[in-house]
Design a protein around this motif. Structure first.
Motif, PDB file in Angstrom:
ATOM      1  N   UNK A  79       0.823  -1.172  -0.055  1.00 50.34           N
ATOM      2  CA  UNK A  79      -0.020  -0.177   0.112  1.00 50.34           C
ATOM      3  C   UNK A  79       0.890   1.284   0.028  1.00 50.34           C
ATOM      4  N   UNK A  80       1.804   1.210   0.832  1.00 52.85           N
ATOM      5  CA  UNK A  80       2.790   2.493   1.018  1.00 52.85           C
ATOM      6  C   UNK A  80       3.513   2.578  -0.316  1.00 52.85           C
ATOM      7  N   UNK A  81       3.896   1.567  -1.095  1.00 52.22           N
ATOM      8  CA  UNK A  81       4.499   1.587  -2.195  1.00 52.22           C
ATOM      9  C   UNK A  81       3.684   1.702  -3.449  1.00 52.22           C
ATOM     10  N   UNK A  82       2.326   1.720  -3.308  1.00 53.45           N
ATOM     11  CA  UNK A  82       1.341   1.980  -4.347  1.00 53.45           C
ATOM     12  C   UNK A  82       1.642   0.804  -5.219  1.00 53.45           C
ATOM     13  N   UNK A  83       1.761  -0.459  -4.876  1.00 46.38           N
ATOM     14  CA  UNK A  83       2.043  -1.578  -5.908  1.00 46.38           C
ATOM     15  C   UNK A  83       0.719  -2.405  -5.936  1.00 46.38           C
ATOM     16  N   UNK A  84       0.611  -2.940  -7.378  1.00 50.45           N
ATOM     17  CA  UNK A  84      -0.290  -3.907  -7.719  1.00 50.45           C
ATOM     18  C   UNK A  84      -0.083  -5.272  -6.855  1.00 50.45           C
ATOM     19  N   UNK A  85      -1.183  -5.667  -6.512  1.00 48.43           N
ATOM     20  CA  UNK A  85      -1.243  -6.998  -5.786  1.00 48.43           C
ATOM     21  C   UNK A  85      -1.910  -8.175  -6.367  1.00 48.43           C
ATOM     22  N   UNK A  86      -1.174  -9.317  -6.532  1.00 47.25           N
ATOM     23  CA  UNK A  86      -1.972 -10.519  -7.042  1.00 47.25           C
ATOM     24  C   UNK A  86      -2.018 -11.484  -5.681  1.00 47.25           C
ATOM     25  N   UNK A  87      -3.194 -12.078  -5.454  1.00 46.52           N
ATOM     26  CA  UNK A  87      -3.052 -13.210  -4.468  1.00 46.52           C
ATOM     27  C   UNK A  87      -2.785 -14.413  -5.093  1.00 46.52           C
ATOM     28  N   UNK A  88      -1.966 -15.205  -4.565  1.00 45.27           N
ATOM     29  CA  UNK A  88      -1.622 -16.449  -5.129  1.00 45.27           C
ATOM     30  C   UNK A  88      -1.820 -17.390  -3.612  1.00 45.27           C
ATOM     31  N   UNK A  89      -2.897 -18.333  -3.914  1.00 44.23           N
ATOM     32  CA  UNK A  89      -3.339 -19.069  -2.779  1.00 44.23           C
ATOM     33  C   UNK A  89      -2.449 -20.482  -3.117  1.00 44.23           C
ATOM     34  N   UNK A  90      -1.802 -20.720  -1.991  1.00 41.61           N
ATOM     35  CA  UNK A  90      -0.784 -21.810  -2.452  1.00 41.61           C
ATOM     36  C   UNK A  90      -0.977 -23.059  -1.391  1.00 41.61           C
ATOM     37  N   UNK A  91      -0.401 -24.371  -1.728  1.00 40.27           N
ATOM     38  CA  UNK A  91      -0.354 -25.327  -0.556  1.00 40.27           C
ATOM     39  C   UNK A  91      -1.818 -26.021  -0.864  1.00 40.27           C
ATOM     40  N   UNK A  94      -5.410  -3.339 -11.814  1.00 42.11           N
ATOM     41  CA  UNK A  94      -4.105  -3.650 -10.980  1.00 42.11           C
ATOM     42  C   UNK A  94      -3.480  -2.322 -10.578  1.00 42.11           C
ATOM     43  N   UNK A  95      -3.187  -1.601 -11.453  1.00 45.49           N
ATOM     44  CA  UNK A  95      -2.241  -0.331 -11.598  1.00 45.49           C
ATOM     45  C   UNK A  95      -2.625   0.549 -10.618  1.00 45.49           C
ATOM     46  N   UNK A  96      -4.074   0.712 -10.452  1.00 49.01           N
ATOM     47  CA  UNK A  96      -4.566   1.830  -9.324  1.00 49.01           C
ATOM     48  C   UNK A  96      -4.877   1.037  -8.033  1.00 49.01           C
ATOM     49  N   UNK A 126      -7.175  -1.178  -7.582  1.00 50.33           N
ATOM     50  CA  UNK A 126      -8.592  -1.252  -7.352  1.00 50.33           C
ATOM     51  C   UNK A 126      -9.004  -2.763  -7.638  1.00 50.33           C
ATOM     52  N   UNK A 127      -8.084  -3.580  -7.766  1.00 54.07           N
ATOM     53  CA  UNK A 127      -8.423  -4.924  -8.135  1.00 54.07           C
ATOM     54  C   UNK A 127      -7.358  -5.841  -7.648  1.00 54.07           C
ATOM     55  N   UNK A 128      -7.593  -6.916  -6.917  1.00 56.90           N
ATOM     56  CA  UNK A 128      -6.452  -7.857  -6.426  1.00 56.90           C
ATOM     57  C   UNK A 128      -7.074  -9.148  -6.795  1.00 56.90           C
ATOM     58  N   UNK A 129      -6.659  -9.747  -7.920  1.00 59.63           N
ATOM     59  CA  UNK A 129      -7.111 -10.835  -8.519  1.00 59.63           C
ATOM     60  C   UNK A 129      -6.273 -12.202  -7.619  1.00 59.63           C
ATOM     61  N   UNK A 130      -7.227 -13.151  -7.544  1.00 59.13           N
ATOM     62  CA  UNK A 130      -6.799 -14.132  -6.804  1.00 59.13           C
ATOM     63  C   UNK A 130      -6.501 -15.560  -7.738  1.00 59.13           C
TER      64      UNK A 130
END
Ligand SMILES: Nc1nc2c(ncn2[C@@H]2O[C@H](COP(=O)(O)OP(=O)(O)OP(=O)(O)O)[C@@H](O)[C@H]2O)c(=O)[nH]1
Ligand SMILES: [Mg+2]
Length: 718
Positions: A123-135, A246-248, A250-254
């Protein structure tokens, strides 16, 4: 290897709490990309990313490692970061040079404390995030729970792209609601079969697809219009919308994977390649002078060195990002921080400690060179005539300190070099020799951080060390007025020594008036202040030195010598040998001898008179007090408060902030020893704190008594 262009390069930070499977996922991605032809694993201690001995010992990543892989004509630079909060430095380095974070969740745990901490950094670095559910292959995996956790913690912007058909032993397929296909793997994972979605999954897949389409459309007006007209979007339009979302943030894909079984990595890489932003789609970096620098390969060459490691047989390895232009082997560049010439003799892309030669790297890419002479982390290297200079990466203040000592004195010098090198490799580990405390103090992010450091020093550098509690930089001062005379007289052979000083000392505070007379021990003494000298003490506080000599009792040329004598005693206070501060001195009388008086005599007389007066002036020990701010989840507030009270804390305020209670307190440094460890154990790692020096306060009498006894004992032993 191949030279990639900016729009083919994706810079990714692999984040996630400890043990979520980042290093294992990186291994799968390298294998699927053909960079390695055999997958290592954590238990066999043979992954590409965890290649340091200390990582094998602990089974954790300790350093962030730079890796690359290739897939479908894209290059992925992956920075695999350690998950433990003690190694947060690695994640911070990575977030500074990457464009998207892959946040790995362990499906058996869902969202963990580490996930939340790291998400805050993205959040602090304003970076896009993608969640990867592992295991997801783990018997205890729970996809629904993990997803629900993520939505609870990070909001409705968490959107499903994939869900598994079954988890645990039966995990072998996911439904992808972007592609609207099912991906299914054989027992060895790898390349999936791409199948139609089974009829019994169709309704669920359609619903999730619609949610994804809507989320994709939301970030672009033209897509929104299309969506209203057509009722849906095609795959390309969805990609475009997801990229914007992603860039803004506004969306964190899983996404869903089993890193261990190599299931899901390929499809994830395909998505990363096609959808996540490349460097040129992210905000442009800004130089120290505020100039924007485009990732343009036609621009002047500029490299930013973000990490250094020292490798056996190789020496310093410099990791850099090409901020502008292109870099080729044999190029001469200028290190603008040092104004020094550097030759890029060799150029590589790396996967852990495997180096792949490359002839050229273009703006946006990450690479490595070796044997630079003057270049360290945070330096900028430019082509001649280019003025770009990038800000150093900022790391959080250290939270843990300890004194370090080589068991064998003959190792001292080597230990100094080793510690310097470790700081170079990990900026959150720092070292300082304290002349005052007569100790080498090391600073880090936590006890575990320093313990891995100890392991490395003992096993890699073969130096036996111990950690000790750091001494506290106490100060001494006085609480009342006192007077003393001292005559220094010595007759030895020819010329003798003679000097006599009469002085008054009192506690000093800023703005105090200069008196004309003073009453000491029942006597009224006239003070005709002729000269006032204010000494700003290097260790804080002041010494105010007044000369009030009348009738030439002491020649003015001896006054500096008296001050020198006083200063010597200020450097080793009588109570515990600590620095003294905040004292006003009046030298109001004395005697000298026409032949025997000299500077030495007055220095000694000054020193002794001061020492004598100090003892009678109600001397007091002062201790450093820190402003401490603790952020704690409400349910642990009581425990944290009572722990603080046990540390002699003075609570100054409480407030609420984004789901945390914030406690502000003043706490003596002595009581903050190992605070990070206890806070973490009281709150399960869910609290944060910061501390900064505030002031010196008087030590409670019983503690002063103990410290004085300890000092006396030490003196007698010497
Ligand atoms: N069953 C199962 N185990 C996995 C999977 N991925 C990782 N593991 C295991 O989980 C443990 C931790 O994996 P790592 O890859 O070291 O995790 P990490 O996220 O890199 O951990 P840190 O470096 O400590 O932050 C290892 O024992 C792995 O073998 C997976 O997909 N399935
Ligand atoms: Mg790891």
């Amino acid at each position: 290897m191949k030279v990639y262009q900016a729009d083919q390069i994706k810079n990714l930070a692999l984040l996630g709490s400890s043990g979520s499977g980042k290093t294992t996922l990186a291994e799968a991605m390298l294998f699927e990309g053909g960079v390695i032809n055999r997958r290592g694993d954590i238990i066999s201690k043979n992954t590409v990313s965890d290649y340091h001995r200390v990582e094998h010992e602990y089974g954790y990543s300790v350093f962030s490692s730079v890796l690359f892989t290739e897939y479908q004509n894209r290059k992925f630079n992956i920075l695999d970061c350690p998950g433990s909060d003690d190694f947060i430095g690695g994640a911070i380095t990575s977030l500074n040079v990457t464009d998207t974070a892959l946040m790995v969740l362990n499906a058996t745990q869902g969202v963990e404390v580490g996930t939340e901490n790291l998400f805050r950094y993205t959040e602090q670095y304003s970076k896009p995030v993608i969640f990867v559910i592992n295991q997801l292959d783990n018997e205890k995996a729970n996809y629904e729970q993990s997803l629900e956790n993520a939505i609870d913690s990070f909001g409705s912007k968490v959107v499903v792209v994939q869900y598994p058909i079954a988890v645990g032993n039966d995990f072998n397929a996911v439904v992808d609601v972007l592609k609207m296909k099912m991906y299914q793997w054989g027992p060895d994972g790898g390349e999936p079969q791409i199948l139609d979605i089974p009829a019994d999954q169709k309704a669920k897949a359609d619903e999730l697809h619609n949610t994804l389409v809507e989320a994709a459309a939301e970030n672009d007006e033209s897509l929104m219009e299309l969506f209203f007209e057509e009722g849906t979007l095609n795959e390309d339009q969805m990609r475009q919308g997801i990229r914007k979302g992603l860039i803004v943030r506004d969306m964190f894909p899983v996404f869903c994977v089993s890193a261990e079984k190599d299931m899901g990595g390929r499809r994830l890489m395909e998505f990363l390649g096609n959808v996540v932003p490349n460097v040129s789609e992210m905000p442009v970096p800004v130089t120290k002078d505020g100039d924007e620098v485009k990732y343009d390969k036609a621009g002047p060459t500029s490299l930013f060195v973000f990490k250094t490691s020292i490798e056996p047989h190789l020496g310093e390895v410099s990791y850099f990002k090409v901020m502008s232009g292109e870099v080729e082997e044999g190029m001469d560049l200028i290190n603008v921080n040092r104004d020094a010439k550097e030759r890029i003799a060799q150029l590589y892309c790396v996967a852990g400690n495997n180096r792949h030669k490359v002839e050229k790297l273009v703006a946006g890419d990450i690479g490595v060179t070796v044997k630079l002479k003057e270049t360290h982390t945070n330096h900028t290297l430019n082509s001649k005539g280019t003025e770009f200079i990038f800000d150093a990466i900022a790391y959080p203040n250290p939270k843990y300190r300890a004194a370090i000592k080589a068991l064998n004195d003959s190792d001292d010098e080597k230990l100094g070099e080793v510690l310097q090198r470790m700081h170079e490799e990990d900026p959150t580990l720092s070292v300082e020799y304290s002349k005052e405390l007569k100790q080498i103090i090391v600073f880090g992010m936590g006890e575990f951080h320093l313990n891995t450091m100890k392991w490395r020093i003992e096993h890699n550098d073969k130096i036996e060390i111990e950690f000790l509690s750091p001494r506290i930089p106490y100060r001494e001062t006085i609480t009342k007025v006192a007077r003393a005379d001292y005559r220094h007289k010595k007759q030895s052979g020819g010329s003798g020594q003679f000097g006599e000083v009469h002085m008054i000392i009192e506690p000093y505070y800023e703005g105090m008036p200069t008196p004309a007379t003073m009453k000491v021990d029942g006597h009224e003494i006239k003070l005709n202040v002729k000269n006032e000298e204010i000494v700003e003490l290097p260790w804080g506080g002041r010494l105010v030195y007044n000369s009030c000599i009348v009738g030439g009792a002491i020649d003015t040329r001896f006054l500096p010598a008296i001050l020198k004598g006083i200063m010597e005693k200020m450097e080793e206070g009588p109570l515990t040998g600590s620095y003294a501060r905040d004292i006003r001195v009046f030298v109001y009388d004395g005697k000298m001898h026409a032949v025997d008086s000299n500077e030495i005599s007055f220095k000694l007389a000054g020193r002794h008179a001061f020492s004598e007066a100090f003892k009678n002036a109600g001397p007091k020990l002062m201790e450093p007090v820190y402003d401490v701010e603790v952020k704690v989840p409400s349910d642990r507030m009581g425990d944290v408060m009572s722990d603080l009270q046990g540390r002699r804390a003075l609570i100054e305020g409480m407030s609420s902030e984004k789901g945390f209670e914030v406690i502000k307190a003043k706490v003596p440094l002595k009581e903050m020893n190992k605070y990070s460890t206890s806070l973490s154990s009281i709150t399960g790692g869910r609290a944060f704190y910061s501390m900064s020096f505030s002031q010196y306060d008087k030590v409670p009498p019983e503690i002063q008594g103990d410290l004085m006894k300890a000092f006396e004992k030490e003196q007698n032993e010497d």
